[in-house]
Design a protein around this motif. Sequence first.
Motif, mmCIF file in Angstrom:
data_model
loop_
_atom_site.group_PDB
_atom_site.id
_atom_site.type_symbol
_atom_site.label_atom_id
_atom_site.label_comp_id
_atom_site.label_asym_id
_atom_site.label_seq_id
_atom_site.Cartn_x
_atom_site.Cartn_y
_atom_site.Cartn_z
ATOM 1 N N LEU A 5 17.043 -27.897 -11.005
ATOM 2 C CA LEU A 5 16.692 -26.787 -11.895
ATOM 3 C C LEU A 5 17.288 -26.930 -13.299
ATOM 4 N N LEU A 50 21.447 -21.688 -10.293
ATOM 5 C CA LEU A 50 20.832 -20.435 -9.839
ATOM 6 C C LEU A 50 21.507 -19.249 -10.519
ATOM 7 N N LEU A 53 20.220 -18.764 -13.950
ATOM 8 C CA LEU A 53 18.853 -18.227 -14.009
ATOM 9 C C LEU A 53 18.771 -16.756 -13.630
ATOM 10 N N CYS A 54 19.901 -16.160 -13.271
ATOM 11 C CA CYS A 54 19.900 -14.715 -12.973
ATOM 12 C C CYS A 54 19.815 -13.934 -14.281
ATOM 13 N N PHE A 75 24.739 -15.272 -4.095
ATOM 14 C CA PHE A 75 25.056 -16.689 -4.346
ATOM 15 C C PHE A 75 26.495 -17.063 -4.002
#
Lengths: 119, 222
Positions: A5, A50, A53-54, A75
């Motif tokens: 990602l 991740l 990307l929040c 997470f």
Amino acid sequence: MKHPLDPLARRVEDDPAFLGCLLRLYAQSEGLAEERLVEVLGCQRDTLNLLRLCRAPAEEARAFQKGVEEISRTFTVHPDALADVLRRGQALIQLSRPGPSQGTLTAARDAAIPTEDKR
Amino acid sequence: MKNPSQQSPQCLPNREQELELHRRLVAGDCTASAELAQAFFNPLIEWLVRHNCRLEEDLCNAAAVEALYALMKNPRSYDPCREKAIGLFGYLQLSAQRDVQNLLRQERRHQRARKTWESVEQSPLAEKYLGREEDPSLPLQRKESAQWAAAHVLPAVRAGLTPTELRVLDLLLQGERKTAVYVEACGLGHLSIPQQRALVKRLKDKLNQRIKRTKSGHEASS
């Protein structure tokens, strides 16, 4: 090592609406490399993208707390560390903005910030 | 057009999961955008690479990034009622494919605007081609001539020019012919068209003269 990602996580790093921006500012202010940031947050390296990307939680205290808890739970991140990192990031965004409210350390979101200090 | 969601990988969220994820995005759920990326980013790249097999993977990557980022920023851009037929992944596929086209257009514009050796060849700096047009060594001669001009003449021509003159020089070297482009570069938009033409012509003539003089001087001394 490249993570799947990475390109998308990099895309949100200049956008204060996302955690990626707050994490970047915090790491820069502390002079932390990615590995050390992972340690501070108590998460896995794979989780870091991740987290980036929040969406950043709203600044209002209750909403902020709710957002931090939700992200930490999803997470597996240390909530207190995450809250500290995000508050610092929000304060740095506020400080970087010109205008009469500069220096008040009020948290803020959803506006472009200068990127000249980007790594 | 074929419904893009018909070609979706099997591991994608089902319709109910898509709707729930989209509802959370719209509600501002902090983790929904990360989950969206986790679910769709790689399948979207794979789909783009499969359906644009002649393009570089980097371009497909960039298009997937733009499509997902746009949806994360503005989740209401997808309307599950209106786009019912295609679903969320189908919507992302269409959006990313549009981004591929946009990126290709940008790339083409960028290529056109690039200052190439060929454009330098066509500039007033390059006139000393010795061979005939069919001479196979002509392209090399032109290239060498352009390199010589860029290395020896251009720095001397640039020295002492105003910022406006430098902009005009760059346009000349790019082979630009449209007066309107020069007018914009020089900030002459407030003048009448005859005045614009006259001023642009004067600037171009001045620079061409300067180039010729500098080039003659260098050729005489070398």
